[in-house]
Design a protein around this motif. Structure first.
Motif, mmCIF file in Angstrom:
data_model
loop_
_atom_site.group_PDB
_atom_site.id
_atom_site.type_symbol
_atom_site.label_atom_id
_atom_site.label_comp_id
_atom_site.label_asym_id
_atom_site.label_seq_id
_atom_site.Cartn_x
_atom_site.Cartn_y
_atom_site.Cartn_z
ATOM 1 N N ILE A 106 0.828 -1.208 0.000
ATOM 2 C CA ILE A 106 0.000 0.000 0.000
ATOM 3 C C ILE A 106 0.861 1.256 0.000
ATOM 4 O O ILE A 106 0.433 2.308 -0.478
ATOM 5 C CB ILE A 106 -0.978 -0.017 1.201
ATOM 6 N N VAL A 107 2.112 1.170 0.497
ATOM 7 C CA VAL A 107 3.007 2.325 0.510
ATOM 8 C C VAL A 107 3.309 2.760 -0.919
ATOM 9 O O VAL A 107 3.264 3.948 -1.241
ATOM 10 C CB VAL A 107 4.305 1.996 1.280
ATOM 11 N N ALA A 108 3.600 1.803 -1.791
ATOM 12 C CA ALA A 108 3.890 2.132 -3.189
ATOM 13 C C ALA A 108 2.656 2.688 -3.882
ATOM 14 O O ALA A 108 2.754 3.620 -4.695
ATOM 15 C CB ALA A 108 4.389 0.888 -3.925
ATOM 16 N N LEU A 109 1.500 2.161 -3.563
ATOM 17 C CA LEU A 109 0.275 2.645 -4.194
ATOM 18 C C LEU A 109 -0.081 4.056 -3.729
ATOM 19 O O LEU A 109 -0.517 4.885 -4.525
ATOM 20 C CB LEU A 109 -0.874 1.687 -3.912
ATOM 21 N N THR A 110 0.128 4.352 -2.456
ATOM 22 C CA THR A 110 -0.190 5.703 -1.983
ATOM 23 C C THR A 110 0.798 6.725 -2.522
ATOM 24 O O THR A 110 0.413 7.856 -2.814
ATOM 25 C CB THR A 110 -0.213 5.769 -0.449
ATOM 26 N N ASP A 111 2.072 6.340 -2.668
ATOM 27 C CA ASP A 111 3.045 7.262 -3.269
ATOM 28 C C ASP A 111 2.662 7.581 -4.702
ATOM 29 O O ASP A 111 2.725 8.733 -5.138
ATOM 30 C CB ASP A 111 4.450 6.674 -3.225
ATOM 31 N N SER A 112 2.261 6.573 -5.456
ATOM 32 C CA SER A 112 1.854 6.798 -6.842
ATOM 33 C C SER A 112 0.556 7.596 -6.916
ATOM 34 O O SER A 112 0.402 8.453 -7.787
ATOM 35 C CB SER A 112 1.693 5.469 -7.566
ATOM 36 N N ALA A 113 -0.369 7.328 -6.008
ATOM 37 C CA ALA A 113 -1.635 8.069 -6.009
ATOM 38 C C ALA A 113 -1.405 9.544 -5.669
ATOM 39 O O ALA A 113 -2.037 10.429 -6.256
ATOM 40 C CB ALA A 113 -2.613 7.444 -5.018
ATOM 41 N N ARG A 114 -0.492 9.821 -4.742
ATOM 42 C CA ARG A 114 -0.166 11.216 -4.421
ATOM 43 C C ARG A 114 0.459 11.921 -5.607
ATOM 44 O O ARG A 114 0.157 13.086 -5.884
ATOM 45 C CB ARG A 114 0.799 11.275 -3.233
ATOM 46 N N THR A 115 1.317 11.212 -6.345
ATOM 47 C CA THR A 115 1.955 11.812 -7.507
ATOM 48 C C THR A 115 0.930 12.096 -8.599
ATOM 49 O O THR A 115 0.967 13.155 -9.232
ATOM 50 C CB THR A 115 3.064 10.885 -8.033
ATOM 51 N N VAL A 116 -0.001 11.165 -8.814
ATOM 52 C CA VAL A 116 -1.035 11.377 -9.832
ATOM 53 C C VAL A 116 -1.955 12.523 -9.435
ATOM 54 O O VAL A 116 -2.312 13.368 -10.269
ATOM 55 C CB VAL A 116 -1.836 10.070 -10.065
#
Length: 129
Positions: A68-78
């Protein structure tokens, strides 16, 4: 609750327009250059997040971190990229703030699954009928 949501949805673009017009009166055509550069930066951030999400996910799983850490980092970037594409100075400020905030540190410092604390007992197993 419904009026609050409608107020936010109508108020945010109005706030963006007022700030943009006042800033354009002060700075002139530099505001247009800022809008074009921020839109290009937003598109670049979205492309980077699209390509890097799988790499972050694989690296996180390899190190034993939560995916979930990788997904939240990508979601914040998007989300920051979308806010940069949206024309306005307030949304650009929110996007830059979102990019500069530190990520979730609690999940990154979690104990890896492979290094479970406990006693390892080796032995043989035989099934009896």
């Amino acid at each position: 609750m419904r009026f609050l949501l409608i107020g936010i949805l109508l108020g945010f673009p109005l706030l963006e327009a007022v700030v943009l017009v006042r800033l354009a009166n002060t700075l002139g055509w530099w505001v247009l250059a800022w809008m074009l550069l921020s839109a290009c930066a937003g598109m670049a951030l979205i492309k980077e997040a699209r390509f890097a999400m799988l790499a972050r996910l694989a690296a996180g799983l390899a190190h034993g971190e939560f995916p979930i850490v990788a997904l939240t980092d990508s979601a914040r970037t998007v989300l920051a990229g979308l806010l940069l594409i949206f024309p306005g100075v307030v949304s650009d400020f929110i996007a830059i703030t979102l990019l500069l905030l530190p990520g979730p540190r609690l999940a990154k410092q979690a104990v890896p699954r492979r290094a479970a604390q406990g006693v390892l007992i080796e032995g043989e197993f035989r099934r009896s009928r």
